[in-house]
Design an enzyme around this catalytic site. Structure first.
Site, PDB file in Angstrom:
ATOM      1  N   ARG A   1     -12.771   4.979  18.336  1.00 21.32           N
ATOM      2  CA  ARG A   1     -13.478   6.236  18.061  1.00 21.32           C
ATOM      3  C   ARG A   1     -14.983   6.060  18.147  1.00 21.32           C
ATOM      4  O   ARG A   1     -15.701   6.951  18.575  1.00 21.32           O
ATOM      5  CB  ARG A   1     -13.117   6.746  16.666  1.00 21.32           C
ATOM      6  CG  ARG A   1     -11.697   7.218  16.550  1.00 21.32           C
ATOM      7  CD  ARG A   1     -11.293   7.407  15.131  1.00 21.32           C
ATOM      8  NE  ARG A   1     -11.319   6.133  14.420  1.00 21.32           N
ATOM      9  CZ  ARG A   1     -10.825   5.931  13.214  1.00 21.32           C
ATOM     10  NH1 ARG A   1     -10.322   6.938  12.540  1.00 21.32           N
ATOM     11  NH2 ARG A   1     -10.867   4.739  12.652  1.00 21.32           N
TER      12      ARG A   1
ATOM     13  N   LYS B   1       0.841  -1.207   0.000  1.00 19.36           N
ATOM     14  CA  LYS B   1       0.000   0.000   0.000  1.00 19.36           C
ATOM     15  C   LYS B   1       0.872   1.252   0.000  1.00 19.36           C
ATOM     16  O   LYS B   1       1.648   1.467   0.934  1.00 19.36           O
ATOM     17  CB  LYS B   1      -0.899  -0.010   1.247  1.00 19.36           C
ATOM     18  CG  LYS B   1      -2.123   0.871   1.132  1.00 19.36           C
ATOM     19  CD  LYS B   1      -3.053   0.613   2.299  1.00 19.36           C
ATOM     20  CE  LYS B   1      -3.786   1.879   2.696  1.00 19.36           C
ATOM     21  NZ  LYS B   1      -4.360   1.795   4.033  1.00 19.36           N
TER      22      LYS B   1
END
Ligand code: PNS
Length: 159
Positions: free
Chosen positions: A90, A41
């Site tokens: 989160r 990536k």
């Protein structure tokens, strides 16, 4: 001696990451922030740049070290005397994936994962969102540390 790891891509580090890193640093003897080297990536920043930015923005914490790893996180933990991973959560949407990784890491090497809830003012933040805001010239103040904001501005304008 309790040494923990905060692993991630950190492309780039945000104030949400810093919130978790600084709170972990107040709880443990040493916090190793480990940047994943992902050969499949391509990020916006190189691993060297991410490490450099992390060093700069965590310099005030004497017990925070920056490192990089590839392969399995549990192997990095074994090689560095780390017994636990500290991750920020989160929202509920983070939980399923994080639980799977935590269970895999415990199953493989008895490495524990400790979850800390992100401070509410950062619960929407992610590195990808930061890159989008930066790409279109949005205001990054309060979302990333200043050295990251200026590096992003330079990268986006090619300056
Ligand atoms: O910031 P990110 O990209 O969400 O971080 C993900 C990271 C680096 C914590 C995770 O992908 C990871 O630990 N990768 C290393 C491979 C591994 O050990 N995977 C978990 C068990 S299969």
């Amino acid at each position: 001696m309790h040494r923990v790891v905060c692993p991630g891509s950190f492309d780039p580090v945000t104030n949400g990451h810093l919130d978790i890193i600084s709170r972990a640093a107040a709880m443990y003897d040493e916090v190793v922030v480990a940047v994943l080297i992902n050969v499949t990536k391509q990020g916006l920043f190189t691993v060297d740049e991410r490490v450099e930015l992390l060093r700069e923005v965590t310099s005030e914490y004497g017990n925070v070290k920056i490192d990089r790893f590839h392969g399995l996180l549990v192997d990095f933990c074994a090689a560095n005397g780390i017994t636990a991973v500290v991750k920020g959560l989160r929202a509920v949407s983070d939980f399923e994936y994080e639980m799977q990784m935590a269970q895999a890491n415990y199953r493989m090497a008895k490495v524990e994962t400790l979850f800390m809830t992100t401070s509410p003012q950062y619960s929407f933040l992610s590195s990808s969102l930061i890159k989008q805001i930066a790409r279109f010239g949005g205001d990054l103040s309060g979302l990333v540390p200043e050295p990251v904001a200026s590096r992003l501005r330079r990268r986006m304008t090619g300056a």
